[in-house]
Design a protein around this motif. Structure first.
Motif, short mmCIF file in Angstrom:
data_model
loop_
_atom_site.label_atom_id
_atom_site.label_comp_id
_atom_site.label_asym_id
_atom_site.label_seq_id
_atom_site.Cartn_x
_atom_site.Cartn_y
_atom_site.Cartn_z
N ILE A 1 67.32 2.54 -86.93
CA ILE A 1 68.44 2.18 -86.06
C ILE A 1 68.47 0.66 -85.91
CG2 ILE A 1 69.35 2.39 -83.71
CD1 ILE A 1 67.85 5.11 -83.57
N PRO A 2 69.56 0.00 -86.30
CA PRO A 2 69.54 -1.48 -86.27
C PRO A 2 69.33 -2.04 -84.87
CG PRO A 2 71.73 -0.64 -86.85
CD PRO A 2 70.80 0.51 -86.89
N ALA A 3 69.78 -1.32 -83.83
CA ALA A 3 69.57 -1.83 -82.47
C ALA A 3 68.09 -1.88 -82.11
CB ALA A 3 70.32 -0.95 -81.46
N VAL A 4 67.31 -1.01 -82.74
CA VAL A 4 65.87 -0.99 -82.44
C VAL A 4 65.18 -2.25 -82.96
CG1 VAL A 4 63.72 0.26 -82.97
CG2 VAL A 4 65.75 1.52 -82.25
N GLU B 1 73.21 -6.02 -83.55
CA GLU B 1 73.88 -4.93 -84.27
C GLU B 1 75.37 -4.88 -83.97
OE1 GLU B 1 71.98 -4.60 -81.67
OE2 GLU B 1 73.02 -3.33 -80.23
N GLY B 2 75.80 -5.61 -82.97
CA GLY B 2 77.23 -5.63 -82.64
C GLY B 2 77.73 -4.26 -82.25
N ILE B 3 78.87 -3.87 -82.84
CA ILE B 3 79.45 -2.57 -82.46
C ILE B 3 78.75 -1.41 -83.15
CG2 ILE B 3 81.72 -3.60 -82.07
CD1 ILE B 3 82.58 -2.11 -84.73
N TYR B 4 77.83 -1.73 -84.09
CA TYR B 4 77.26 -0.66 -84.91
C TYR B 4 76.09 0.02 -84.20
CZ TYR B 4 80.33 -2.65 -88.38
OH TYR B 4 81.45 -3.10 -89.03
N TRP C 1 75.89 -5.59 -95.85
CA TRP C 1 74.86 -4.87 -95.09
C TRP C 1 73.48 -5.48 -95.29
CZ3 TRP C 1 76.40 -1.63 -91.46
CH2 TRP C 1 77.63 -1.00 -91.60
N GLU C 2 73.23 -5.94 -96.47
CA GLU C 2 71.90 -6.48 -96.75
C GLU C 2 71.70 -7.84 -96.10
OE1 GLU C 2 71.06 -7.49 -100.88
OE2 GLU C 2 69.01 -6.79 -100.62
N GLY C 3 72.68 -8.70 -96.27
CA GLY C 3 72.54 -10.08 -95.78
C GLY C 3 72.65 -10.23 -94.28
N THR C 4 73.23 -9.23 -93.63
CA THR C 4 73.44 -9.36 -92.18
C THR C 4 72.62 -8.38 -91.37
OG1 THR C 4 75.32 -7.82 -92.17
CG2 THR C 4 75.82 -10.16 -92.55
N TYR C 5 71.79 -7.59 -92.03
CA TYR C 5 70.99 -6.62 -91.28
C TYR C 5 70.11 -7.38 -90.28
CZ TYR C 5 68.61 -2.32 -90.13
OH TYR C 5 68.14 -1.23 -89.45
N PRO C 6 70.07 -6.94 -89.02
CA PRO C 6 69.41 -7.75 -87.99
C PRO C 6 67.93 -8.03 -88.27
CG PRO C 6 70.70 -6.00 -86.97
CD PRO C 6 70.70 -5.73 -88.44
#
Lengths: 1039, 159
Positions: free
Chosen positions: A336-339, A390-393, A629-634
């Motif tokens: 989960i990107p927020a994690v 993660e923004g809105i995602y 997705w790759e370059g901006t993944y948190p």
């Protein structure tokens, strides 16, 4: 005299009558505007107050307390029926066979969470637990296993425990072995599930396995996870039954729990696992393909007194399963990107915020370390931060969008390894177990979107018609879900506007006869189709392009429909074929106007300071974007980069904000002292016009009478009840806790009405049920004579780890929005103030009393705030509680942008705004809260509050505040009065003043009406006469 | 000049109503253009209705001076009469709208509580209120004169 000579006379009379007609018509409107003043002048009465209880403005729907209790119980059972989610159902595991047998495993099978009464559970004598509900339904429960668990493992008894708040000893239910109900503050979490290897030593009969008729018995394993205020799960913190660290996720099934499942599989022909938790659990081991795969999995949420009866009706097939998952279940929470940014950590130089010379606190050395939720040390508590990159995602919006892009836009690198936990390349099928909106129906049915009408106006609605077709031979109840895909355009990529490939809009349920079909209409405000562009237009925009709508049983099926509509198939990488049933609505050109004004307020950026990049002056934070997705993944902004306050070009401003100096008391503008203005908070002064209009001059007159001391004192202190204001004479309104309903006990019956389950209501996906609960909750308030409660939670579930998730609805803003709308409207219709918690990103309880949550403004507006918008803007919500944390560097309760610009102006909200329990005077700044529009700070203040109760006649908490120090800040004092105006206005519109007023005609109403009719008639007659006399031939000429 | 000699008393009354309406427009324009409480406080359609009323009154007088024969005579007389009715109605609308728009402001200026009335009754605000009242008086006069004119023929009777 010739008749024709009368024509001018008729014309003149017609002119006079026409003028009189106009005067009476326009005059009636003018007189209505100034009705109260005319009444005063003419001593007439346009409104009469009806104090007859039968004529009360808000009347209970129930004639007797027994009816009221029955309604509450029925509603709770319905939550169980509608909220139980069948996640997996293979080999005919469910529904349970009629008259069949079950063996119950797991501590929670016999003591479902929560097992003690209190805020979460009513604890009424007629409560029904799972065991009782199964027995009541005629299901045979294996007695050997049952007795072993009840007597040898759990051993229910009572204990004296001190009350958390009062310290008084209370009798509580306790067990020898029970799951941990409070996971603590990112502490180790012991999963106390007795493994089968211990059964023998704990006294299980040797023949317990053989006592089970394997061929005819279904094993039901129930596992719980606790939760609570101040609690946050820590990834990797699990301990096993023995107390040994396992390194596993506490929300994953432990090895001990899996061993119990294995024992059930060994002894029963089928095994069903029930998930008894408000926190999304990790179920990879028991899902399809898992090492401990079971036949069935069902979500039962956090239950209350009666929900088990409804849950068992679903398990036994008495009602069709219609619940759906309000969150996404993943194979590993690390995916989960927020994690990636959870829990938080210190700025590299957080200490520089602390100071010894704060002029507000002379002689006090104030630090900047973190403190507990309820304070305890001299600190600004602004050292910790997280970046919500993660923004809105959040939730399915991340997983489904990445899946969509993996098929549709491979160039976005959706299949790269970034964020993958199950393989070297990201694979939706491996990462996601059960998506948002997933829920199996026993009865075969289809949902087909027949039409969509979009009213593209600021107050317009999307109106969709969904056909529910029952393909089975049984009558049943079914769920329809509406989803949309907004176009993701080059404009979006250039301006950092993010779009989820699928967005839930709303849902509805209907009964459908066997073989029949029913059209269900689903509506949702059109404004929610817009996206917030914080970089270019700086307002809500509707992109040009096709908006695709579909009805589908979950977010993933919806995405597949969109893909199929766009010509994709399994050959392109789709994981299932879809019919592509989509209705398209097109926007021709980019629209930056339609939703740029809301309730007369220009919508533009109000939270630029929430963005960490604002402070650092560089692109420190890269927000997750679907274009790469790759370059901006948190990354983790607490560990992967160093954030130093001292490096900021806005260092001083940043530090001042972290010190709570959002507003500074001025000394150059004398405030007007209050005094008796001859008006009072009563039915004589508050009539229809005043109830309808907060801008009515009465309210300003009323609050202008409040003294400076009381105006500021009543706002910055309180929490348990409202203050009595000297020149206002307003009623006292007591506040009540209760996310499950009013916790107060009904005196005559001893009944408690907090019988609701927020989690099961959420998974019901039924906004109508939310309204029904709100109405029952409101009715119970009328019976208890309690009118104000903090009775629901609407914060977005950003991650599975928040200990308050059980109080909230969903990871999805729109599901929270629609359910919140229903709950708050139901309460409002009964005149009850129901304030949702905790607006403003209470995304973790860990360090909630100060952690800074940084984000961009699209996330700010489209995630947590959208969860609250339905109840506070679309419905008539009358109260809201603000989160503890900071938004950016600003205390959420100081945030003028959120509270004044959005809540008051954009949403035209007129209700109460309360802080959470104010815990730290260095963090919560009184003057900043006043200026942000807080109507009452929640603290442990006394009944009637003043700013003179401290030593030397100053404020007891903030010693730099006194009548003298605020008397020269007219803006502060007037804002305090304005805040109290909203409070009083809300009280007037609630059941607190539960009398009805009726409009009656005064003599001048009658006179105006008669004058209108008479002048109209005379005008018509004389005008006709004039025309006739004018056109008749001149007789003289005929001779 | 021969045309003017044919003006009846009614024509002069009608023209007086038109003049008074014009005066009220001027007073209104000055009022909202001057410093004070009602500065820039335009009243919806007031100018438009007033100008229309003036035009209607002038047109009625003009039509009253021509004397066509046959059925055209009745038609002209009906149009002229309709204008004589419409003009005071328009002026009444102006007056009602003005009163509706100004009542609260006038109340604020003249009837505020004693503790704020000194702050409210500034020379500019009082001048603004007086201008508004003058505007109302002018409109009321134009309306009444227009009504009286509606009773009258607009051309001297031929002997």
């Amino acid at each position: 005299m010739r008749a024709k000579s009368f024509a001018p006379v008729m014309r003149g009379i017609a002119a006079i009558m026409a003028c009189v007609l106009v005067l009476t018509m326009v005059g009636a409107g003018v007189a209505d505007t100034f009705r109260t003043r005319i009444d005063d002048a003419l001593r007439t009465q346009s409104y009469v107050t009806n104090t007859d209880p039968d004529s009360a403005r808000f009347k209970s729907d129930y004639a007797t307390i027994d009816d009221m209790m029955a309604a509450a119980k029925a509603l709770a059972i319905k939550e169980g029926e509608e909220g139980t989610v069948i996640m997996k159902n293979d080999n005919g595991a469910l529904p349970l066979a009629d008259g069949g047998s079950v063996a119950l495993f797991g501590l929670a099978a016999y003591a479902p969470y929560p097992y003690t009464a209190g805020d979460l559970k009513a604890g009424n004598e007629d409560a029904v637990d799972l065991l009782q509900a199964l027995t009541d339904a005629g299901i045979k429960v294996n007695e050997t296993v049952r007795d072993f668990y009840l007597e040898k493992v759990l051993n229910k008894h009572t204990e004296e425990v001190p009350n958390r708040w009062t310290g008084e000893l209370e009798t509580q239910v306790a067990y020898d072995n029970i799951y941990v109900a409070a996971p603590g503050d990112m502490a180790e979490y012991q999963i106390v599930e007795v493994p089968p290897e211990k059964f023998g030593e704990m006294g299980a009969p040797d023949d317990w396995k053989s006592s089970i008729d394997k061929a005819n018995t279904t094993g039901i394993c129930v596992f719980a996870r606790g939760a609570g205020e101040g609690n946050t799960y820590a990834p990797g913190s699990a301990l096993d039954f023995e107390g040994n660290a396992t390194g596993k996720d506490p929300l994953a099934l432990s090895d001990d729990e899996l061993a119990v499942i294995d024992a059930a599989k060994e002894t029963c022909s089928k095994v069903v696992v029930l998930i008894n938790s408000g926190n999304t659990m990790v179920l990879k081991d028991i899902a399809k393909g898992g090492a401990h795969e079971v036949d069935g999995i069902a979500y039962i949420g956090v239950i209350n007194d009666y929900q088990c009866t409804g849950i068992v009706k679903v398990l036994t097939g008495q009602v069709n399963a219609t619940g759906a998952l309000p969150d996404t279940y993943v194979a590993d929470n690390a995916s989960i990107p927020a994690v990636m940014n959870f829990g938080g950590g210190y700025y590299a130089d957080y200490e520089i915020v602390g100071r010894k010379d704060d002029p507000r606190y002379p002689g006090v050395e104030i630090g900047n370390e973190t403190a507990g939720s309820f304070g305890g040390s001299d600190t600004y508590n602004g050292g910790h931060f997280i970046v919500e990159a993660e923004g809105i995602y959040v939730g399915y919006k991340y997983f489904e969008t990445r899946y969509y892009d993996s098929v549709m836009n491979p160039g976005s690198k959706a299949s790269s390894g970034k964020g993958a936990t199950q393989d070297s390349a990201w694979n939706y099928g491996k990462e996601v177990l059960y998506t948002f909106g997933h829920g199996l129906s026993y009865l075969d049915y289809t949902q087909t979107l027949k039409s969509v009408d979009v009213d593209k106006t600021p107050d317009g609605n999307v109106t969709a018609v969904v056909e529910l077709k029952n393909n089975s031979s049984q009558d049943g109840y079914f769920l329809a879900q509406l989803y949309v895909q907004q176009p993701y355009t080059d404009y979006d990529k250039q301006n950092n506007v993010e779009k989820s490939a699928v967005m839930f809009l709303n849902s509805a349920k209907a009964q459908v006869k066997a073989g029949g079909s029913v059209d269900v209409t689903i509506t949702v405000p059109s404004k929610y189709l817009a996206s917030y562009d914080y970089t270019n237009a700086k307002t809500y925009i509707l992109d040009a392009g096709d908006y695709l709508f579909t009805a589908a049983p979950g977010a993933h099926a919806a995405v597949n429909n969109f893909l199929a509509h766009q010509g994709k198939t399994a050959a392109d990488g789709m994981d299932a074929e879809a019919d592509g049933a989509v209705v398209t609505w097109n926007v021709g050109t980019l629209d930056t106007d339609t939703f740029s004004v809301e309730n007369g307020t220009k919508v533009t950026n109000v939270a630029e300071t929430a963005d960490l990049n604002y402070w650092t002056g560089t692109n420190t934070v890269t927000y997750l974007s679907r274009h790469d997705w790759e370059g901006t993944y948190p990354i983790n902004y607490n560990t992967d980069v160093e954030i130093k306050l001292a490096d900021s070009p806005k260092k001083d401003e940043w530090i001042a904000e972290l010190r709570g100096e959002t507003y500074t008391i001025q000394n150059n503008s004398p405030a007007t002292e209050g005094g008796d203005k001859g008006v009072r908070f009563d039915t004589t002064n508050i009539q229809y016009e005043q109830l309808e209009n907060v801008a009515d001059s009465f309210w300003d007159t009323l609050v202008s009478s409040i003294t400076i001391d009381e105006a500021v004192g009543a706002v910055i202190h309180g929490g348990s009840r409202s203050d009595v204001l000297t020149n206002v004479e307003n009623p006292i309104v007591i506040q009540n806790e209760g996310v499950s309903g009013f916790t107060a006990t009904h005196e005559e019956t001893g009944y408690r009405f907090n019988v609701h389950s927020q989690t099961l209501l959420a998974s019901s996906f039924n906004p109508e049920l939310a309204y029904e609960w709100g109405r029952v909750e409101g009715n119970s308030g009328l019976w208890l004579q309690r009118y104000h409660l903090w009775g629901t939670g609407l914060t977005q579930r950003r991650t599975p780890y928040n200990g308050r998730n059980y109080e909230y609805i969903s990871e999805d803003p729109m599901l929270s929005n629609r359910m919140g709308c229903g709950i708050l409207q139901g309460c409002a219709d009964m005149g009850i103030l129901n304030g949702p918690k905790h607006m403003g990103f209470n995304d973790q309880e860990h360090n909630r009393g100060g952690v800074s949550a940084y984000m961009n403004e699209q996330k700010f507006r489209e995630t947590d705030l959208r969860c609250f918008q339905g109840g506070l803007e679309d419905a008539d919500g009358m109260a809201v509680m603000i989160a503890f944390n900071r938004i950016g560097a600003t205390n959420a309760s100081h945030h003028v942008g959120m509270l004044q610009k959005i809540l008051r102006d954009e949403w035209a909200y007129t209700g109460l705004i309360s802080t959470d329990m104010m815990n730290n005077k260095y963090y919560f700044n009184a003057e900043s809260m006043v200026m942000a529009g807080i109507t009452q700070v929640a603290d442990f203040g006394g009944d009637d509050n003043h700013i003179t109760l401290g030593e030397g006649g100053v404020d007891a908490t903030w010693a730099y505040i006194s009548p003298k120090t605020v008397a020269n800040d007219s803006a502060l004092v007037e804002q305090a009065r304005q805040n109290l105006k909203y409070q009083l206005y809300t009280f007037a519109n609630s059941a607190i003043m539960n009398v009805s007023t009726e409009r009656v005609d005064t003599w001048w109403d009658v006179a105006l009406r008669n004058a209108k009719y008479i002048s109209g008639a005379l005008c018509a007659v004389t005008a006709a006469a004039w025309v006739i006399l004018t056109v008749i031939p001149d007789k003289k000429k005929e001779v | 000049m021969n045309v003017i000699k044919k003006f009846s008393v009614g024509a002069w009354i009608t023209l007086a109503a038109a003049v008074m309406a014009l005066v009220s427009v001027i007073v209104y324009t000055v009022n909202i253009g001057s410093a004070g409480y009602f500065q820039n406080a335009a009243v919806s359609n007031l100018t438009v209705f007033c100008v229309l009323a003036v035009a209607a009154l002038a047109a009625a007088v003009a039509l009253g001076q021509i004397k066509p024969s046959g059925s055209a005579a009745s038609l002209v007389e009906l149009v002229q009469g309709a204008l004589q009715i419409a003009a005071p109605v328009l002026l009444t609308l102006c007056l009602a709208n003005l009163v509706a728009a100004r009542a609260e402001g006038l109340g604020f200026i003249y009837f505020s509580n004693a503790d704020v009335i000194k702050e409210v009754q500034t020379p500019a605000n009082l001048a603004s209120a007086t201008g508004t009242i003058a505007n109302m008086v002018c409109l009321a006069a134009a309306m009444v004169i227009g009504m009286v004119g509606a009773f009258c023929g607009l051309r001297k009777k031929e002997k």
